[in-house]
Design an enzyme around this catalytic site. Structure first.
Site, mmCIF file in Angstrom:
data_model
loop_
_atom_site.group_PDB
_atom_site.id
_atom_site.type_symbol
_atom_site.label_atom_id
_atom_site.label_comp_id
_atom_site.label_asym_id
_atom_site.label_seq_id
_atom_site.Cartn_x
_atom_site.Cartn_y
_atom_site.Cartn_z
ATOM 1 N N ASP A 1 0.868 -1.176 0.000
ATOM 2 C CA ASP A 1 0.000 0.000 0.000
ATOM 3 C C ASP A 1 0.904 1.225 0.000
ATOM 4 O O ASP A 1 2.033 1.189 0.479
ATOM 5 C CB ASP A 1 -0.944 -0.018 1.216
ATOM 6 C CG ASP A 1 -2.104 0.970 1.036
ATOM 7 O OD1 ASP A 1 -2.147 1.675 0.002
ATOM 8 O OD2 ASP A 1 -2.963 1.045 1.934
ATOM 9 N N ASP B 1 -7.712 -7.172 1.531
ATOM 10 C CA ASP B 1 -6.738 -7.235 2.623
ATOM 11 C C ASP B 1 -7.412 -6.614 3.825
ATOM 12 O O ASP B 1 -8.324 -5.808 3.675
ATOM 13 C CB ASP B 1 -5.474 -6.412 2.309
ATOM 14 C CG ASP B 1 -5.706 -4.928 2.563
ATOM 15 O OD1 ASP B 1 -6.373 -4.289 1.727
ATOM 16 O OD2 ASP B 1 -5.269 -4.419 3.611
#
Ligand code: PRF
Length: 383
Positions: free
Chosen positions: A99, A278
């Site tokens: 990320d 996620d």
């Protein structure tokens, strides 16, 4: 905008006849990712408390997630570069997604300032100041070396004023174009390819979500993500936004819903056409004694388990499920023994991965919708 060159393949194998659920297969230089997939979160180069052997052999995900924000602060990219990238540093030879920090820095409310150029933030570790821009976030993610890297975005809070959400969405789009440009100008460092996923924003406003999905789709990336959800809005609102966006994002590319969610959220979003997920929930909640099962959630700290010597989960997905009893794991939590947290983490991740694999099987078999409705009902309980 030029399409990105091919760094990754996605094969759509089957779509469920009674929903928008899909089964697919992503292939990168680090191997195959069967979708739908849940990516265990390994924020600081470890899936907290789990050995790589257990992760590979028991939980067996095709991909895990790391965080730019945390890795940039510690161990710092200089060390990761010396190690030859994150895969080598943590001894993980399958896929990694990082990320961008676009979410982590916004969680630092009060410790950051957002401008067109980028975000100035104060480290949660030593209070030092740093700046993330779309450009340096691409460079940092090149240095970390994940297979899939994320565009730098702003995740708006919930609730969010319409005008703020609109301005923020446009800035995320402008940042995306800077990310795409800089990504194309910087080479991968470790001999394998990386690919960049853009992120749809737009808070809980359908018109903004549509506009953002169209913009993101027009950038022609190899996969697309949806951000700004699971930030406190009711589940129905999250599903409504996912639905609007998956109508627009291209079918032939994987769709990643960021930071979601509970087992029920995952099944409902798979039904709306999401391929990748996620969330810290299975790992973080495990450390607080919450176990997810096919029959509902268990708070293992509860006194009612004190003399329950049955296995923690009779489905036996991972070794911990049958090797340890509820009473034993409750005892470990009571005395604050770290093994309790490790057992709960392996159990929860094993369950999440089982759930998405099972979903995939049912999509391929053509009966996903019926199975999903049954599972949602069954899991919506506290044991
Ligand atoms: N943006 C980024 N990462 C994220 C999110 C987002 O909006 C979310 C939202 N739930 C989780 N992780 N970059």
């Amino acid at each position: 905008m030029q399409p990105l060159i091919f760094y990754m393949e996605f094969e759509l194998l089957k779509t469920d006849p009674a929903s928008k659920a899909r089964a697919g297969k992503i292939t990168t230089d680090h191997g195959v990712i069967e979708t739908p997939i849940f990516m265990p979160v390994g924020t600081v180069a470890s899936v907290k408390g789990v050995h790589q052997t257990e992760l590979k052999q028991e939980i067996n995900p095709d991909i895990i997630l790391g965080n730019t924000y945390h890795l940039y602060l510690r161990p710092k990219t200089e060390i990761l570069k010396k190690a030859g990238g994150l895969h080598k540093f943590m001894n993980w030879d399958r896929n990694i997604l990082t990320d961008s920090g676009g979410y982590q820095v916004y969680s630092l409310s009060g410790r950051r300032k957002i401008k067109e150029e980028g975000v100035k933030f104060k480290s949660h570790i030593d209070g030092s100041y740093h700046v993330f821009t779309p450009e340096n976030v691409m460079e940092i993610q090149r240095e970390i070396g994940a297979d899939i890297i994320m565009a730098f975005d702003e995740c708006t809070p919930y609730p969010c004023d319409y005008n703020y959400a609109k301005r923020s969405m446009h800035m995320t789009h402008r940042w995306l174009d800077r990310c795409i440009k800089h990504f194309a100008e910087t080479p991968p460092l470790y001999g394998y390819d990386q690919t960049l996923f853009p992120i749809v924003q737009g808070s809980t406003y359908k018109d903004l979500r549509r506009q953002s999905a169209e913009y993101i789709a027009s950038r022609n990336a190899e996969g697309n993500a949806i951000g700004g959800l699971s930030v406190g809005e009711p589940a129905e609102e999250m599903y409504a936004m996912t639905e609007v966006v998956t109508e627009i994002l291209p079918e032939e590319k994987p769709r990643y819903l960021m930071g979601v969610g509970t087992p029920i959220n995952i099944l409902e979003n798979i039904a709306l056409g999401i391929d990748m997920f996620d969330c810290v929930m299975p790992t973080r909640n495990a450390r607080n004694g919450m176990l997810f099962t096919a029959h509902g959630t268990i708070n293992i700290k509860n006194k009612k388990w004190a003399d329950d010597f049955s296995p923690i989960d009779d489905m036996g997905i991972t070794f911990v499920d049958t090797q340890y009893s509820k009473a034993y794991v409750r005892h470990l939590f009571t005395v604050n023994e770290m093994l309790g947290k490790q057992i709960a983490t392996i159990h929860n991740l094993g369950f999440y991965l089982w759930l998405v694999r099972e979903a995939r099987k049912h999509i391929l078999a053509g009966d996903f919708r019926t199975w999903k409705d049954m599972m949602v009902k069954q899991m919506d309980k506290r044991l």
